[in-house]
Design a protein around this motif. Structure first.
Motif, PDB file in Angstrom:
ATOM      1  N   VAL A 148      48.109  43.531  43.635  1.00 33.90           N
ATOM      2  CA  VAL A 148      46.821  43.563  44.322  1.00 33.90           C
ATOM      3  C   VAL A 148      45.711  43.462  43.280  1.00 33.90           C
ATOM      4  O   VAL A 148      45.884  43.894  42.134  1.00 33.90           O
ATOM      5  N   VAL A 149      44.605  42.864  43.670  1.00 27.59           N
ATOM      6  CA  VAL A 149      43.428  42.736  42.806  1.00 27.59           C
ATOM      7  C   VAL A 149      42.316  43.593  43.397  1.00 27.59           C
ATOM      8  O   VAL A 149      42.120  43.604  44.621  1.00 27.59           O
ATOM      9  N   GLU A 150      41.592  44.312  42.533  1.00 27.05           N
ATOM     10  CA  GLU A 150      40.531  45.198  43.008  1.00 27.05           C
ATOM     11  C   GLU A 150      39.155  44.674  42.610  1.00 27.05           C
ATOM     12  O   GLU A 150      38.999  44.012  41.576  1.00 27.05           O
ATOM     13  N   THR A 151      38.165  45.022  43.431  1.00 25.70           N
ATOM     14  CA  THR A 151      36.777  44.757  43.059  1.00 25.70           C
ATOM     15  C   THR A 151      36.323  45.807  42.044  1.00 25.70           C
ATOM     16  O   THR A 151      36.983  46.840  41.865  1.00 25.70           O
ATOM     17  N   LYS A 152      35.215  45.553  41.407  1.00 23.28           N
ATOM     18  CA  LYS A 152      34.585  46.593  40.613  1.00 23.28           C
ATOM     19  C   LYS A 152      34.097  47.707  41.554  1.00 23.28           C
ATOM     20  O   LYS A 152      33.895  47.475  42.747  1.00 23.28           O
ATOM     21  N   HIS A 153      33.918  48.890  40.993  1.00 22.03           N
ATOM     22  CA  HIS A 153      33.592  50.056  41.824  1.00 22.03           C
ATOM     23  C   HIS A 153      32.192  49.923  42.425  1.00 22.03           C
ATOM     24  O   HIS A 153      31.229  49.574  41.739  1.00 22.03           O
ATOM     25  N   ILE A 154      32.106  50.202  43.717  1.00 23.90           N
ATOM     26  CA  ILE A 154      30.820  50.220  44.427  1.00 23.90           C
ATOM     27  C   ILE A 154      30.442  51.677  44.661  1.00 23.90           C
ATOM     28  O   ILE A 154      31.194  52.430  45.287  1.00 23.90           O
TER      29      ILE A 154
END
Length: 312
Positions: free
Chosen positions: A181-187
């Motif tokens: 899985v690929v994650e976004t940067k933290h929001i």
């Protein structure tokens, strides 16, 4: 003005100005003939990349160089700026799926810009090695890394979603990456009071290129409205052949609910747990149980305890 210049004093001032201009021009010519060091930032552009190729590594966008030479060699660049250094993919690719420029090659390209009489004192970076692939890549799901809190009178009213639920992942040699899985940067957002859309980058991983590099994330937020209703009191954990009567038998509940649910009945119960009744007291505690995920906030009851009578 013309009469002033014809006077002796005016002629002396004019002669002084002419000498000053001549001296300045002489100084400029001497300066341009001297050997000097100059610092430049040269923009770099990779050209002629086939449509079937994806650059995996980070191609530098500029080179910081220190060059040494006569001022005349740098004069035109002081006026117009240094042109972009174009690196032809076809010329420098093919060495193990990498675009490679050694220090010698970079020095040669810098001399092509400034002239062969220029000495290269320093270059940063001093070499370029960027991976690429012509493989089809791998499609992996995208996970949103978020932590969002709303204002007191607002609530997150649905799932937080990205503009796309999956991304393409590329590696040098098209080797399958060891990730699932690929994650976004933290929001991180606080006190949000309305639906918000943010553009967020994808977390970088060494040796991997993710396309696209960023996505739009939508955080649905809705205003809360104040509501009231009456709920009958219910009992749980009553022993057999036992009846409990409360006074009153109905309580008034105040709460905040998302505007879209303002016309719907509250999914809640007013409950008295028989096991929680202290029979030495004449008051029974009332608990309001709301449905999970209903979006209710600040739920309160008009009476948190009621008089009761137990009948057996």
């Amino acid at each position: 003005m013309g009469r002033a210049l014809r006077t002796r004093r005016g002629q002396n001032v004019g002669l002084y100005l002419v000498c000053l201009v001549v001296a300045f021009l002489f100084w400029v010519m001497m300066s341009l003939d001297e050997t000097t060091e100059r610092d430049y930032n040269i923009s770099v552009q990779l050209t002629n990349v086939p449509d079937s190729v994806v650059i995996v590594g980070n191609m530098p966008t500029e080179l910081s160089v220190v060059v040494k030479g006569k001022g005349t060699q740098f004069l035109r660049y002081d006026i117009t700026g240094v042109p972009v250094m174009e690196i032809d993919f076809r010329q420098y690719s093919g060495i193990g799926d990498y675009v490679v420029l050694s220090r010698t090659k970079i020095d040669s390209r810098v001399r092509d810009l400034f002239g062969q009489g220029v000495s290269i004192v320093a270059v940063n970076p001093d070499s370029i090695r960027v991976g690429y692939t012509s493989g089809r890549g791998y499609k992996l799901p995208l996970k949103i890394d978020w932590n969002v809190t709303t204002s007191t009178h607002s609530v997150i009213s649905g799932p937080v979603t990205a503009s796309q639920d999956s991304v393409m992942v590329y590696t040098v040699g098209n080797i399958r990456p060891d990730i699932e899985v690929v994650e976004t940067k933290h929001i991180q957002l606080a006190d949000v009071s309305d639906t918000t859309v943010v553009n967020v980058g994808i977390k970088q991983m060494p040796g991997v290129r993710v396309v696209p590099g960023s996505v739009d994330v939508t955080i649905p937020v809705e205003l809360l409205v104040s509501k009231k209703c009456s709920l009958p009191v219910r009992f749980v954990n009553l022993p057999e052949n036992t009846r409990v009567i409360t006074y009153p038998s109905v309580v008034e509940v105040s709460y905040l609910v998302p505007m879209r649910l303002s016309n719907s009945e509250i999914s809640a119960k007013a409950v008295v747990d028989y096991n929680e009744i202290n029979q030495s007291s004449r008051l029974a505690p009332v608990e309001i149980q709301t449905e999970a995920g209903g979006g209710y906030r600040l739920v309160s009851v008009s009476q948190d305890s009621l008089e009761y009578v137990i009948e057996r």
